[in-house]
Design a protein around this motif. Structure first.
Motif, PDB file in Angstrom:
ATOM      1  N   VAL A  23       0.841  -1.202   0.000  1.00  0.00           N
ATOM      2  CA  VAL A  23       0.000   0.000   0.000  1.00  0.00           C
ATOM      3  C   VAL A  23       0.876   1.251   0.000  1.00  0.00           C
ATOM      4  N   LEU A  24       1.903   1.263   0.829  1.00  0.00           N
ATOM      5  CA  LEU A  24       2.801   2.428   0.883  1.00  0.00           C
ATOM      6  C   LEU A  24       3.472   2.685  -0.460  1.00  0.00           C
ATOM      7  N   LEU A  25       3.859   1.634  -1.140  1.00  0.00           N
ATOM      8  CA  LEU A  25       4.503   1.797  -2.440  1.00  0.00           C
ATOM      9  C   LEU A  25       3.538   2.431  -3.441  1.00  0.00           C
ATOM     10  N   GLU A  26       2.290   1.995  -3.439  1.00  0.00           N
ATOM     11  CA  GLU A  26       1.297   2.608  -4.331  1.00  0.00           C
ATOM     12  C   GLU A  26       1.070   4.076  -3.974  1.00  0.00           C
ATOM     13  N   MET A  27       1.018   4.362  -2.671  1.00  0.00           N
ATOM     14  CA  MET A  27       0.867   5.753  -2.240  1.00  0.00           C
ATOM     15  C   MET A  27       2.066   6.584  -2.694  1.00  0.00           C
ATOM     16  N   MET A  28       3.265   6.022  -2.556  1.00  0.00           N
ATOM     17  CA  MET A  28       4.475   6.741  -2.957  1.00  0.00           C
ATOM     18  C   MET A  28       4.464   7.033  -4.451  1.00  0.00           C
ATOM     19  N   LYS A  29       3.981   6.090  -5.248  1.00  0.00           N
ATOM     20  CA  LYS A  29       3.885   6.309  -6.693  1.00  0.00           C
ATOM     21  C   LYS A  29       2.948   7.476  -6.996  1.00  0.00           C
ATOM     22  N   ASP A  30       1.841   7.561  -6.272  1.00  0.00           N
ATOM     23  CA  ASP A  30       0.902   8.659  -6.484  1.00  0.00           C
ATOM     24  C   ASP A  30       1.514   9.995  -6.055  1.00  0.00           C
ATOM     25  N   ILE A  40       8.239  19.323  -8.058  1.00  0.00           N
ATOM     26  CA  ILE A  40       8.426  19.528  -6.620  1.00  0.00           C
ATOM     27  C   ILE A  40       9.451  18.513  -6.138  1.00  0.00           C
ATOM     28  N   PRO A  41      10.630  18.978  -5.729  1.00  0.00           N
ATOM     29  CA  PRO A  41      11.644  18.033  -5.250  1.00  0.00           C
ATOM     30  C   PRO A  41      11.301  17.472  -3.868  1.00  0.00           C
ATOM     31  N   TYR A  42      11.631  16.213  -3.674  1.00  0.00           N
ATOM     32  CA  TYR A  42      11.447  15.558  -2.381  1.00  0.00           C
ATOM     33  C   TYR A  42      12.501  14.462  -2.278  1.00  0.00           C
ATOM     34  N   TRP A  43      12.641  13.885  -1.108  1.00  0.00           N
ATOM     35  CA  TRP A  43      13.563  12.771  -0.926  1.00  0.00           C
ATOM     36  C   TRP A  43      13.072  11.894   0.208  1.00  0.00           C
ATOM     37  N   LEU A  44      13.536  10.677   0.204  1.00  0.00           N
ATOM     38  CA  LEU A  44      13.250   9.783   1.324  1.00  0.00           C
ATOM     39  C   LEU A  44      14.159  10.160   2.479  1.00  0.00           C
ATOM     40  N   SER A  45      13.648  10.039   3.682  1.00  0.00           N
ATOM     41  CA  SER A  45      14.459  10.333   4.873  1.00  0.00           C
ATOM     42  C   SER A  45      14.258   9.221   5.895  1.00  0.00           C
ATOM     43  N   GLY A  46      14.944   9.331   7.000  1.00  0.00           N
ATOM     44  CA  GLY A  46      14.783   8.393   8.107  1.00  0.00           C
ATOM     45  C   GLY A  46      14.890   6.936   7.697  1.00  0.00           C
ATOM     46  N   GLY A  47      13.983   6.122   8.223  1.00  0.00           N
ATOM     47  CA  GLY A  47      13.990   4.694   7.956  1.00  0.00           C
ATOM     48  C   GLY A  47      13.752   4.347   6.503  1.00  0.00           C
ATOM     49  N   SER A  48      13.026   5.191   5.773  1.00  0.00           N
ATOM     50  CA  SER A  48      12.791   4.918   4.353  1.00  0.00           C
ATOM     51  C   SER A  48      14.082   5.036   3.560  1.00  0.00           C
ATOM     52  N   ALA A  49      14.891   6.050   3.864  1.00  0.00           N
ATOM     53  CA  ALA A  49      16.185   6.196   3.186  1.00  0.00           C
ATOM     54  C   ALA A  49      17.112   5.055   3.584  1.00  0.00           C
ATOM     55  N   LEU A  50      17.126   4.726   4.867  1.00  0.00           N
ATOM     56  CA  LEU A  50      17.958   3.616   5.343  1.00  0.00           C
ATOM     57  C   LEU A  50      17.543   2.303   4.681  1.00  0.00           C
ATOM     58  N   ALA A  52      16.024   1.892   1.811  1.00  0.00           N
ATOM     59  CA  ALA A  52      16.373   1.911   0.389  1.00  0.00           C
ATOM     60  C   ALA A  52      17.839   1.529   0.183  1.00  0.00           C
ATOM     61  N   VAL A  53      18.708   2.010   1.047  1.00  0.00           N
ATOM     62  CA  VAL A  53      20.139   1.726   0.919  1.00  0.00           C
ATOM     63  C   VAL A  53      20.479   0.342   1.475  1.00  0.00           C
ATOM     64  N   ARG A  54      20.060   0.080   2.696  1.00  0.00           N
ATOM     65  CA  ARG A  54      20.475  -1.153   3.376  1.00  0.00           C
ATOM     66  C   ARG A  54      19.727  -2.391   2.903  1.00  0.00           C
ATOM     67  N   HIS A  55      18.436  -2.235   2.552  1.00  0.00           N
ATOM     68  CA  HIS A  55      17.618  -3.394   2.206  1.00  0.00           C
ATOM     69  C   HIS A  55      17.169  -3.399   0.743  1.00  0.00           C
ATOM     70  N   GLY A  56      17.516  -2.350   0.013  1.00  0.00           N
ATOM     71  CA  GLY A  56      17.065  -2.269  -1.372  1.00  0.00           C
ATOM     72  C   GLY A  56      15.563  -2.068  -1.473  1.00  0.00           C
ATOM     73  N   GLY A  57      14.956  -1.521  -0.455  1.00  0.00           N
ATOM     74  CA  GLY A  57      13.502  -1.290  -0.404  1.00  0.00           C
ATOM     75  C   GLY A  57      13.122  -0.885   1.004  1.00  0.00           C
ATOM     76  N   PHE A  58      12.095  -1.514   1.527  1.00  0.00           N
ATOM     77  CA  PHE A  58      11.650  -1.224   2.892  1.00  0.00           C
ATOM     78  C   PHE A  58      12.480  -1.986   3.913  1.00  0.00           C
ATOM     79  N   ILE A  59      12.625  -1.407   5.094  1.00  0.00           N
ATOM     80  CA  ILE A  59      13.106  -2.176   6.232  1.00  0.00           C
ATOM     81  C   ILE A  59      12.004  -3.192   6.524  1.00  0.00           C
ATOM     82  N   ASP A  64       5.946   2.515   7.844  1.00  0.00           N
ATOM     83  CA  ASP A  64       5.601   3.853   7.377  1.00  0.00           C
ATOM     84  C   ASP A  64       6.568   4.286   6.281  1.00  0.00           C
ATOM     85  N   MET A  65       6.297   5.451   5.698  1.00  0.00           N
ATOM     86  CA  MET A  65       7.132   6.015   4.655  1.00  0.00           C
ATOM     87  C   MET A  65       7.542   7.404   5.110  1.00  0.00           C
ATOM     88  N   ASP A  66       8.818   7.692   5.073  1.00  0.00           N
ATOM     89  CA  ASP A  66       9.343   8.990   5.495  1.00  0.00           C
ATOM     90  C   ASP A  66       9.744   9.787   4.260  1.00  0.00           C
TER      91      ASP A  66
END
Length: 103
Positions: A23-30, A40-50, A52-59, A64-66
């Motif tokens: 569900v979060l992924l679909e929301m992020m796409k929207d 409008i520039p944005y970026w992933l932060s917090g656990g979402s950024a972590l 993306a880097v550490r797990h190649g996706g979600f922890i 949630d999505m940050d």
């Protein structure tokens, strides 16, 4: 991989963190569509950024999505999102609903 169960219903069905991730992924796409459309520039932060880097996706256990953006970009986003996000969403923030309180 371990399955993280969030809820078990009386009928035996379950809701997992993986279900939330879908569900979060679909929301992020929207959200991304709105941001791309209006540049409008944005970026992933917090656990979402972590994640993306550490797990190649979600922890795997995160539910949630940050998302972050500069204040002026956020102000543009809230003006556009109300009209551009699909009708299935309720867009609520302090700027458009004075009953919304994050405290």
């Amino acid at each position: 991989m371990k399955e993280y169960i969030i809820a078990e219903h009386e009928d035996g069905s379950i809701v997992t963190v993986a279900d939330v991730h879908r569900v979060l992924l679909e929301m992020m796409k929207d959200i991304d569509r709105v941001c791309q459309k209006h540049k409008i520039p944005y970026w992933l932060s917090g656990g979402s950024a972590l994640g993306a880097v550490r797990h190649g996706g979600f922890i795997p256990w995160d539910d949630d999505m940050d998302i972050a953006m500069m204040r002026e970009d956020y102000e543009r986003f809230i003006k556009k999102a109300v009209f551009d996000l699909p009708e299935r969403y309720v867009f609520q923030c302090f700027e458009n609903d004075n009953k919304f309180n994050v405290c």
